[in-house]
Design a protein around this motif. Structure first.
Motif, PDB file in Angstrom:
ATOM      1  N   GLU A  27       0.818  -1.219   0.000  1.00 19.41           N
ATOM      2  CA  GLU A  27       0.000   0.000   0.000  1.00 19.41           C
ATOM      3  C   GLU A  27       0.849   1.265   0.000  1.00 19.41           C
ATOM      4  O   GLU A  27       0.424   2.301  -0.498  1.00 19.41           O
ATOM      5  N   LYS A  28       2.045   1.187   0.525  1.00 16.14           N
ATOM      6  CA  LYS A  28       2.927   2.356   0.613  1.00 16.14           C
ATOM      7  C   LYS A  28       3.608   2.682  -0.715  1.00 16.14           C
ATOM      8  O   LYS A  28       4.124   3.782  -0.882  1.00 16.14           O
ATOM      9  N   ILE A  29       3.599   1.752  -1.624  1.00 13.44           N
ATOM     10  CA  ILE A  29       4.294   1.955  -2.896  1.00 13.44           C
ATOM     11  C   ILE A  29       3.509   2.923  -3.771  1.00 13.44           C
ATOM     12  O   ILE A  29       2.313   2.759  -3.976  1.00 13.44           O
ATOM     13  N   GLU A  30       4.207   3.935  -4.263  1.00 14.37           N
ATOM     14  CA  GLU A  30       3.607   4.891  -5.192  1.00 14.37           C
ATOM     15  C   GLU A  30       4.445   4.894  -6.465  1.00 14.37           C
ATOM     16  O   GLU A  30       5.636   5.178  -6.419  1.00 14.37           O
ATOM     17  N   LYS A  32       4.654   6.673 -10.031  1.00 13.89           N
ATOM     18  CA  LYS A  32       4.163   7.842 -10.744  1.00 13.89           C
ATOM     19  C   LYS A  32       3.433   7.460 -12.040  1.00 13.89           C
ATOM     20  O   LYS A  32       2.400   8.033 -12.370  1.00 13.89           O
ATOM     21  N   GLY A  36      -1.713   7.694  -9.799  1.00 14.44           N
ATOM     22  CA  GLY A  36      -2.528   7.694  -8.581  1.00 14.44           C
ATOM     23  C   GLY A  36      -3.211   6.368  -8.287  1.00 14.44           C
ATOM     24  O   GLY A  36      -3.753   6.185  -7.203  1.00 14.44           O
ATOM     25  N   ARG A  37      -3.225   5.470  -9.247  1.00 10.33           N
ATOM     26  CA  ARG A  37      -3.808   4.153  -8.984  1.00 10.33           C
ATOM     27  C   ARG A  37      -2.861   3.358  -8.094  1.00 10.33           C
ATOM     28  O   ARG A  37      -1.668   3.544  -8.117  1.00 10.33           O
ATOM     29  N   LYS A  38      -3.416   2.483  -7.316  1.00 11.16           N
ATOM     30  CA  LYS A  38      -2.639   1.694  -6.366  1.00 11.16           C
ATOM     31  C   LYS A  38      -2.476   0.253  -6.861  1.00 11.16           C
ATOM     32  O   LYS A  38      -3.300  -0.252  -7.601  1.00 11.16           O
TER      33      LYS A  38
END
Length: 90
Positions: A27-30, A32, A36-38
């Protein structure tokens, strides 16, 4: 972790803790490029205590079936083969 095993994990409660930790870290992984999707994850497991004569292929098949049950749910989900309930992590 697909296809990996945890030789010291023989209890469902420990498996649930591992799943929760994995989900929390994912969940912490972003990324670019995802705009904005997870990332979401579906997991399956089979717990084997080392007794009895069960092949790796049989255990793998049970864990794989559990993973496909997880995939039928929305969002993060982990299923332990043979467990009466599934583990859902928001």
């Amino acid at each position: 972790m697909y296809g990996n095993n945890f030789p010291d994990v023989t209890e469902r409660q420990v498996t649930v803790k591992i799943f929760k930790r994995i989900f929390e870290n994912i969940e912490k992984i972003e990324i670019k490029a995802l705009g904005g999707r997870k990332i979401i994850l579906s997991l399956g497991a089979c717990i084997y205590d080392g007794t009895g004569d069960i092949s790796y292929d049989t255990l793998y098949s049970k864990a794989d079936a559990a993973m496909y049950r997880s995939k039928k749910q929305q969002g993060f989900c982990a299923t332990v083969h043979g467990a009466a309930d599934e583990v859902f992590i928001p």
